[in-house]
Design an enzyme around this catalytic site. Structure first.
Site, PDB file in Angstrom:
ATOM      1  N   CYS A 204       0.829  -1.211   0.000  1.00  0.00           N
ATOM      2  CA  CYS A 204       0.000   0.000   0.000  1.00  0.00           C
ATOM      3  C   CYS A 204       0.864   1.262   0.000  1.00  0.00           C
ATOM      4  O   CYS A 204       0.616   2.193  -0.775  1.00  0.00           O
ATOM      5  CB  CYS A 204      -0.942  -0.010   1.203  1.00  0.00           C
ATOM      6  SG  CYS A 204      -0.144  -0.382   2.777  1.00  0.00           S
ATOM      7  N   PHE A 205       1.893   1.291   0.840  1.00  0.00           N
ATOM      8  CA  PHE A 205       2.760   2.470   0.885  1.00  0.00           C
ATOM      9  C   PHE A 205       3.496   2.669  -0.445  1.00  0.00           C
ATOM     10  O   PHE A 205       3.550   3.792  -0.958  1.00  0.00           O
ATOM     11  CB  PHE A 205       3.765   2.352   2.032  1.00  0.00           C
ATOM     12  CG  PHE A 205       3.174   2.532   3.399  1.00  0.00           C
ATOM     13  CD1 PHE A 205       2.476   3.686   3.730  1.00  0.00           C
ATOM     14  CD2 PHE A 205       3.312   1.546   4.370  1.00  0.00           C
ATOM     15  CE1 PHE A 205       1.943   3.861   5.004  1.00  0.00           C
ATOM     16  CE2 PHE A 205       2.781   1.712   5.639  1.00  0.00           C
ATOM     17  CZ  PHE A 205       2.089   2.869   5.965  1.00  0.00           C
TER      18      PHE A 205
END
Lengths: 384, 384, 384, 384
Positions: free
Chosen positions: A187-188
């Site tokens: 996600c990051f």
């Protein structure tokens, strides 16, 4: 019933639609919907995948796999997400999966996917893996970064690591289309790279000194109970974690270096935010040409994503809120420049469980099924 | 562009769909999509209506009306909810509306709808009103309950009050289908009545002593800035409000009395909950026959809503969470019985902005447009 | 009753203590408690000040001032915070204030304090100002940064700007002790500067390229109703705001430049976090000597705050949560170093309403009253 | 150092106070502070107890006990709550406890306290137990209600159940003062009974048909990690749980029956609210004399708690928010009457971890130590 082995003949799990979206035929132009197995169905990655495939016009879920929940009826586990036929969760046996599915989405803890992927590929099932197991081109690097998992699980699939495609859709669309195995980015990395890569590719920013200050909702920590993620602990609190050593640092650096054409080392600091969903990356870097304005940078970014329906660049001065992309597969980007210093700030928001995980996984599934990447994915939020 | 007056000919606001749901023709079987005006577009009711009509297979938004936001481009007001063509908000002139719309949804403060409804009906535009202006069959009662508004606005439309249909879809479906004017129920009445009415109709519960303890998220208070609804004030807090005298009491009593066939007085106490969306009504009443079990009551409730796709009855022992219906048009009901006392507890959850407001409004629009009530409405939540 | 004009003789508002803390005599060694006026009592700054002065051993509130709430009884306005005698809020007349108070805390909108400060000082009342009006040594700079306010309010008190002491207690303790006028720092500058200044003073970091990524709860936006701060808007959301041009940038730069001995330009980006209280500053800068470790930097920081009871340095690897300082006057600092790049990360958390506002104000009051700075201030949080 | 066995001679854990509240001598009038052992220190009950005893003028913590955390230094476990001397958590050995403590607070899972209480009493240590183990006068009833625990733990201390005093301070003050063993009431019973008992005692309400609809923050579920209490699960959600059969029902009924003088059966339904702390009980009952007004009932309630510094009755029309009592030991009560039906609504709020648990525990400790019940307890909230 499809879910117990004769899926090809029967009713698909996601078949019946209230509003008549049994229009798959129209959309997919005469082709039959691809059959998808979802493994690890009760975690947040699995749940989101099932939700996104609900009423999908070209993909249909034919297998629900889970280790701990095996043998249980779906409605007992998740009464809030009704599935047609209320299937029983099955043990993820490769033969059983291959019998009813063309594609599989794995939403398993790091290290476990690597045990299921080889037998699935051997049986002709293409795989979209939501874990970190195939995100590095080098198995050795994975073993260093995920040392805890590597100590417990022996892997010898270095070739698969090389073969796997990194599923950042807007940057690898062509390779994903023909891949057997796609590693969906973290996600990051997704939120950070979408804003950063165009500037690196164009050589507009200095390659050292890049700082990513990221903020995520607690669902990023998964559904397994952990004290730090209790509402009583995480609410009314913001704190950094994994400072310096967070695993996503090397994942971001790998693709950033590849696109920049030279090794990049950057600073990545995640923060836990008291909300369920949403992820914001605030990226700081220095422009090589200090004369560039925010308007210039916005124009460049718009050009980079002109053909990307899931990425939108906001006007200068409009800063993105994670709320604007909640429960959608969209990324919103915005840039600002400090003319005093030539500092460029790139802000990117996504829903960590959709564009940051399951939604990007469905984009990959779509491409592997011959569909447009955005097929069936939500882009408009419910607000507030 | 449709939105500026030539709507009939041009592109509809909700026309283009990513996934090819421009299949309205298929769904609505050859008929042309009905044209809808949304008045009060920037409040939560208006925003939700627009979101729900996005990609709707049989309804298309052709007019965006607002008083304060008149003349502004939509994307400036709400950058998070992209609308095709980025229309300009217009002043809600009845002629302009009638020129481009068959139906209108009014999301205006109490008292204001009553000024726009008569001219719209005169011009042949059917109206779905989200305010309380037409929820009472008696104008006099409205003037008593909404005394503050009544002091400022002169109304002489007692006949329209009588004509208006109370839009609790599962109980008034046939009358809504042919109505010119529908008053969408309040959020609390919707959640309370859905669970209560079947028991009243069957005469299974005593008609006195009914207690409704309700809990709502803060979006129920609207989007206008009020100190009590600030995050800093409302977060980490739960409190009752409007004890004894809340306006929804009489609204609930009106339909409850009608269905029971005798006057009902009940206790209704709302509570403000630190969350954005969601509404739970916990209803306490006494069974006439203390021998009835929770299973009996569940069976009866299931029978009552057998043909209602937006209402589901949970198994005994499964209690509904507002989270399970967030951003859907579903109501979940559950019952429990204390065999010691013959006390019946009926629990009902809805999303206050969807089934409790805009979603139920779209159900009404659907019926008035000749569609199935649930057409185009979401029923599966994104979780968590 | 003190609050109505005869304060000197009578019962003080904060007098009676449950646990016998009417022991001020012991603590303040024979001196009489100083009398304090709180102006702007209903906003968050005023409320916090009153809460912190409740049972204070050396300060007693003798005047409650407010413009809009003037004439109202306190308990009507704030039933949750009982004050002895339930005083009436008064119009902030300088003569009335001077008649009963030695010290005044002003919690007013920017620009308004500057109108009340001169007459108070003339009457011998020392002032602690929570607004930005006296934070700049140059009135011209204030007029540039607070241009909106400057257009509406004429100021000619440049000498007072020069005279005012910047109330960052741990750095200006001696000057505050003898000041007539103290400007309490903003919440962001407090959290940012506490971690940054020791490194600047020692010359350990490069003076350019400093980046401050800050996160604050919504109470930082005050108690006046604003749409963006509604729970329905701010909850489940994180977003940057004031990117590049936030007013606190120049405030931080002023003291940073002064301590470093050379002009500093830095990047400051605030973010709104869905929580009531708490503020985290994540500060990124580059070490001049890349051989310095996190342990070295921690030792240095500990030395800098050895005698500061309200600042604590955490061990390397323990990262601060805003929850750990909620409702206390403590700042927690932590440092980390990336040995690859010589990047230093300094993390600092405070409660934005206490150490970031009213608590630091009380520290200043304490010093001006001849007490220890930390007298009467909470340092241990209620957890969770 | 006290904590390691020689507590009697040395520095107490809660001894040093920043602001000079070493005024215990004054308050406790020449007596020495009582020594307290806190067992189960890392859970929320233990943490709150330690926080409340911090700087307590008459009680001093001399033993920190914990099973799982035994041998660990306090600051490693809870860096946010500094304790003087940074003690090591010890295994709760009765001899070790008795060597250094006069009183013990047990914050242990149900069933475990019953194993430690007898040996502590034998050694002369008085006990305040925060669990449910001694809340019933009948061991048999405990074994029925807590059947799961009873199956795992053999108890034969029926006499202790009879001897133990139910620690609802405002109703049992005299008996607590001389007790060896006090069972602190549950959070729900505390909030429910404080409002209900005066009406039952005066015979003003009918004894059947009482309904308690209660709302609690998630910290009531404890600090152990559970999926349902994750922020991602519990946030943006409200739901009932334990409908009909919740264990606190019988606990409430026991004291209600005793005070009413006749058996009471009532309905108790708890709801989980997305907030950390706070508990609201909305109690519905019927007045025997329908002519009584809300003013009458308020007057009666005020009379009942005239001498109770921790209970306050709000004016008619002011409804309590849990936020108004957060982190205080206060209960706020408010009543309303529906003159149409003679229905009485009693609303009560507390902080579930303070007046609902640890704070009430400290009230009991105070009484057992010969102090006023409210000694050292916070009554004024930090707001917001």
């Amino acid at each position: 019933m499809a879910i117990t082995g004769t899926a090809i003949t029967g009713t698909a799990l996601t078949g019946t639609a209230l509003t008549g979206t049994a229009v798959a035929g129209t959309v997919v132009a005469g082709t039959v919907a691809k059959r998808v197995a979802v493994i690890g169905a009760s975690g947040y990655g699995g749940l989101q995948t099932l939700r996104l495939l609900h009423q999908h016009p070209g993909l249909t879920v034919t297998f629900l796999g889970g280790e701990r929940s095996s043998g249980k009826r779906w409605s007992e586990l998740n009464p809030f997400l009704p599935l047609p036929g209320d299937p029983v969760v099955q043990s993820p046996d490769p033969d059983a999966i291959a019998a009813v599915a063309d594609l599989a989405v794995l939403s398993l803890p790091n290290g476990l996917a690597a045990q299921l992927v080889p037998p699935l590929l051997e049986r002709g099932v293409k795989v979209v893996d939501l874990s970190a197991d195939y995100r590095y081109r080098s198995l050795t690097q994975w073993q260093e970064v995920y040392a805890t998992e590597a100590r417990q699980i022996h892997r010898s699939d270095a070739e698969l690591c090389l073969e796997a495609v990194y599923g950042l859709v807007e940057w690898e669309e062509e390779r994903i289309r023909t891949a057997r195995l796609v590693a969906v980015p973290g996600c990051f990395p997704t939120a950070s790279l979408l804003g950063l890569l165009p500037f690196l590719k164009q050589g507009l920013i200095e390659s050292n000194g890049i700082i990513i200050d990221a903020k995520t909702g607690t669902s990023g920590g998964g559904r397994a109970a952990k004290e730090a993620l209790l509402l009583a602990e995480a609410s009314e609190a913001v704190a950094p974690y994994g400072v310096i050593g967070h695993r996503h640092t090397s994942e971001i650096e790998q693709l950033a270096s590849q696109v920049a054409g030279s090794p990049i080392q950057l600073q990545f600091t995640p923060h836990l935010i008291p909300m369920v969903r949403g992820l914001l990356a605030t990226v700081y870097c220095r422009l090589r040409d200090p004369g560039l304005t925010a308007d210039d940078c916005t124009t460049m970014l718009e050009a980079a994503y002109r053909h990307a329906p899931c990425v939108e660049v906001l006007p200068v001065g409009t800063y993105p809120s994670t709320k604007w992309v909640r429960q959608t597969n969209r990324a919103l980007l915005s840039v600002q420049v400090d003319s005093r210093s030539g500092q460029l700030i790139v802000m990117g928001v996504i829903d960590n469980l959709v564009k940051g995980q399951a939604g990007q996984g469905v984009q990959c599934l779509n491409l592997m099924a011959g569909l447009d990447a955005a097929t069936g994915l939500p882009t408009v939020p419910f607000y507030p």
